[in-house]
Design an enzyme around this catalytic site. Sequence first.
Site, PDB file in Angstrom:
ATOM      1  CG  ASP A  13     -17.533  -4.685  -2.591  1.00  9.91           C
ATOM      2  OD1 ASP A  13     -17.426  -5.501  -1.833  1.00  9.91           O
ATOM      3  OD2 ASP A  13     -16.537  -3.969  -1.289  1.00  9.91           O
ATOM      4  CE  LYS A  16     -16.750  -7.312  -9.513  1.00 13.00           C
ATOM      5  NZ  LYS A  16     -16.760  -6.114  -7.985  1.00 13.00           N
ATOM      6  N   GLY A  40     -18.727 -10.958  -2.890  1.00 15.60           N
ATOM      7  CA  GLY A  40     -19.862 -10.874  -2.260  1.00 15.60           C
ATOM      8  C   GLY A  40     -20.713 -10.192  -3.029  1.00 15.60           C
ATOM      9  CG  HIS A  41     -20.977 -11.154  -6.821  1.00 14.20           C
ATOM     10  ND1 HIS A  41     -20.240 -11.656  -7.699  1.00 14.20           N
ATOM     11  CD2 HIS A  41     -19.488 -10.030  -6.952  1.00 14.20           C
ATOM     12  CE1 HIS A  41     -18.851 -11.674  -7.857  1.00 14.20           C
ATOM     13  NE2 HIS A  41     -19.133 -10.610  -7.874  1.00 14.20           N
ATOM     14  CD  GLN A 226     -12.149 -10.866  -5.316  1.00 11.21           C
ATOM     15  OE1 GLN A 226     -11.932 -11.546  -6.210  1.00 11.21           O
ATOM     16  NE2 GLN A 226     -13.280 -11.778  -4.398  1.00 11.21           N
TER      17      GLN A 226
HETATM   18  P1  IMP Z   1      -8.427 -11.387   0.526  1.00 11.68           P
HETATM   19  O1  IMP Z   1      -9.044 -11.416  -0.993  1.00 11.68           O
HETATM   20  O2  IMP Z   1      -9.746 -11.697   0.918  1.00 11.68           O
HETATM   21  O3  IMP Z   1      -7.484 -12.777   0.504  1.00 11.68           O
HETATM   22  O4  IMP Z   1      -8.217 -10.001   1.214  1.00 11.68           O
HETATM   23  C1  IMP Z   1      -7.352  -9.121   0.295  1.00 11.68           C
HETATM   24  C2  IMP Z   1      -7.812  -8.029   0.145  1.00 11.68           C
HETATM   25  O5  IMP Z   1      -9.540  -8.026  -0.806  1.00 11.68           O
HETATM   26  C3  IMP Z   1      -8.399  -6.960   1.258  1.00 11.68           C
HETATM   27  O6  IMP Z   1      -8.501  -5.967   1.250  1.00 11.68           O
HETATM   28  C4  IMP Z   1      -9.566  -7.551   1.082  1.00 11.68           C
HETATM   29  O7  IMP Z   1     -10.998  -6.175   1.499  1.00 11.68           O
HETATM   30  C5  IMP Z   1      -9.867  -6.957  -0.662  1.00 11.68           C
HETATM   31  N1  IMP Z   1     -11.105  -8.382  -1.087  1.00 11.68           N
HETATM   32  C6  IMP Z   1     -10.866  -9.347  -0.965  1.00 11.68           C
HETATM   33  N2  IMP Z   1     -12.253  -9.115  -1.939  1.00 11.68           N
HETATM   34  C7  IMP Z   1     -12.746  -8.503  -1.600  1.00 11.68           C
HETATM   35  C8  IMP Z   1     -13.973  -7.830  -2.743  1.00 11.68           C
HETATM   36  O8  IMP Z   1     -14.970  -8.849  -3.164  1.00 11.68           O
HETATM   37  N3  IMP Z   1     -14.540  -6.955  -1.976  1.00 11.68           N
HETATM   38  C9  IMP Z   1     -13.861  -6.126  -1.717  1.00 11.68           C
HETATM   39  N4  IMP Z   1     -12.668  -6.255  -0.814  1.00 11.68           N
HETATM   40  C10 IMP Z   1     -11.843  -7.798  -1.320  1.00 11.68           C
END
Ligand code: IMP
Length: 441
Positions: A13, A16, A40-41, A226
Site C-alpha cells: 500500500d 505504487k 489493490g492498486h 504488496q
Molecule cells: P494474503 O496475501 O491474502 O495471503 O495475506 C497475507 C498478508 O499479506 C496479510 O497480512 C495481508 O493483509 C497482507 N497483504 C496481502 N496483500 C496485500 C496488499 O496488497 N497490501 C497490503 N497488505 C497485503
Amino acid sequence: MPGQCVIGLQWGDEAKGKLVDLLTEGKDLVVRYQGGANAGHTVVIGDDVYKLHHIPSGIINEGVLNLISPGVVINPPTILKEIEMLAERGIDVAARMKISQRAHVVMPWHVLEDKMWNELVSGQDNIGTTLRGIGPCYADKIGRSFAVRMGDLIQPDFAERVARIVAVKTKILSAASGSAPELDADAIVEEFSAYAKKLAPMITDTNQIVLDAVDADKNILFEGAQGSLLDIDHGTFPFVTSSNSSGLGISTGSGVPGNWLSKIIGVTKSYATRVGGGPFPTEQDNDTGQHIRDLGNEYGTTTGRPRRCGWWDAVAARYTARLGGVTSIALTMLDVLSELEEIQVCVAYELNGERITHFPGQVNDLRNVKPIYETIPGWQTDVTGARSLDDLPTKSLQFARKIETLIGRPIEFISVGPDRAQTIHIPENESLENYLKAKSV
Ligand code: IMP
C-alpha cells in the site's frame, strides 16, 4: 538496459500504482509478476479513479501492452469484473493485455481453505490474510499435483483434473471442519469453462513476449504488488504473503533475466502501515496513528480493513532497499504528515539492551525490538499544491533528505497527493542534497 521496476519497501500500500501509471509513458510493456487479487492498486487521473486488483496499472495508457506473467495467481471472476469495469470506461483490455498460460488459477477450494486456515489459527499467530485464496493457491503450485494453471482451463482434460482435485480437497476440508465443503466439480467446470472462454483470447505464452522484448531492446516496466516486508522468503515470516514481493521476485515471476533490470524504484510512504497480523515495531495504536489513518485514508483497497499506522522505519526500509537492489526512492504521502508539529523517524532498534540497525530475521526478535526515534520538526503547511521542490517547505525537504540519507539511496519522486499531477520528479542529474546545499540549508 531498459528494464525498470517499481517495488514497495514496506508492508504494501505504498502508492505504487500511481507511480507505475506515471512511468508507463514511453514503455512498450508493463508486467505484473507476483501476487493476485490480494493487491489493490489505485490510479487517479483528474476526477477518474481506477481501483485495480489484478490488471497492471499501465492499462490506462494507450499503446502499452500489459502482461500478467507466470508468478501471478489469477482469480478469473475478479479479473473479468475488472475487464468489464474498464470496458464501461472505454478501455478495451483484450487489446492491451495478455495473461500467461503458466499463471496459476485461484480455484473455489483455495478460498475455502484460506478461510478455514485463518479460522483455525487464532490470537497473535493469525496472519489475517485477505481471504482471497492466495496462500492455498501458491501452496498447490509448489505442491504441483493439485494445481491448475490458466493454460489448463482450455485443455481437454480440465474436467477430469477438477474432479480429481475436488475429491481430495473434499476429504481434506471435511476432516478439518467436520462437515463437507460445498464443492461441486461439475458446476465448477461449467463456471470456469465459461470464464476461460472469455479470457482465452488473452491467454498466451508471455515468456516469449518478454524475451522477444528483451532481444529487441524494448522498454519494460515491472510492477510489484504488496511490499518487500511481505516477501515469503525475506519478509516478516509467517506474517507475509505467499509470493516474492521484494525486488527478488521480478525475474522468477516474470521470466526476465535478472541482469536486464537497470533501474529499481523503491516506494515508501512518509510513515508506515500494515494490514493484518504480525509485528510492527513503530506502530502507533493511539491518536497519532488514528490521525495518520484519517488523513491518509488508510483503509484497505481490497478488504476495506483499517490499516495499522505508525512512524517511518529506517531499519526496515534500508533492509528492503538493499535486498531489492533499489536504485532510487519514491517518497509518497508526504501531505499526510503536514499537520503534525513533530514527526518521529525510527533510526535503529534496541534488542535485548543492544542497539541494532539490521532487520531481525526472527519474528520473536522483531516483536521484542524497541524503536529508537529521532524527532524531526513538522512543517505544518499544506503541501498538496506543490509541483516542484521550490513549492515545498524547507522542513519537509529536510525530512525527505533524512529519509534518503537513512536508506542510502537518492529520492527521485516525492508524491504529495493521489493525482498524477501531485508528483515532483528530481531528475538524475539533480539531487535533493544539492538542492538543499544551494539553498544553504
Ligand atoms: P494474503 O496475501 O491474502 O495471503 O495475506 C497475507 C498478508 O499479506 C496479510 O497480512 C495481508 O493483509 C497482507 N497483504 C496481502 N496483500 C496485500 C496488499 O496488497 N497490501 C497490503 N497488505 C497485503
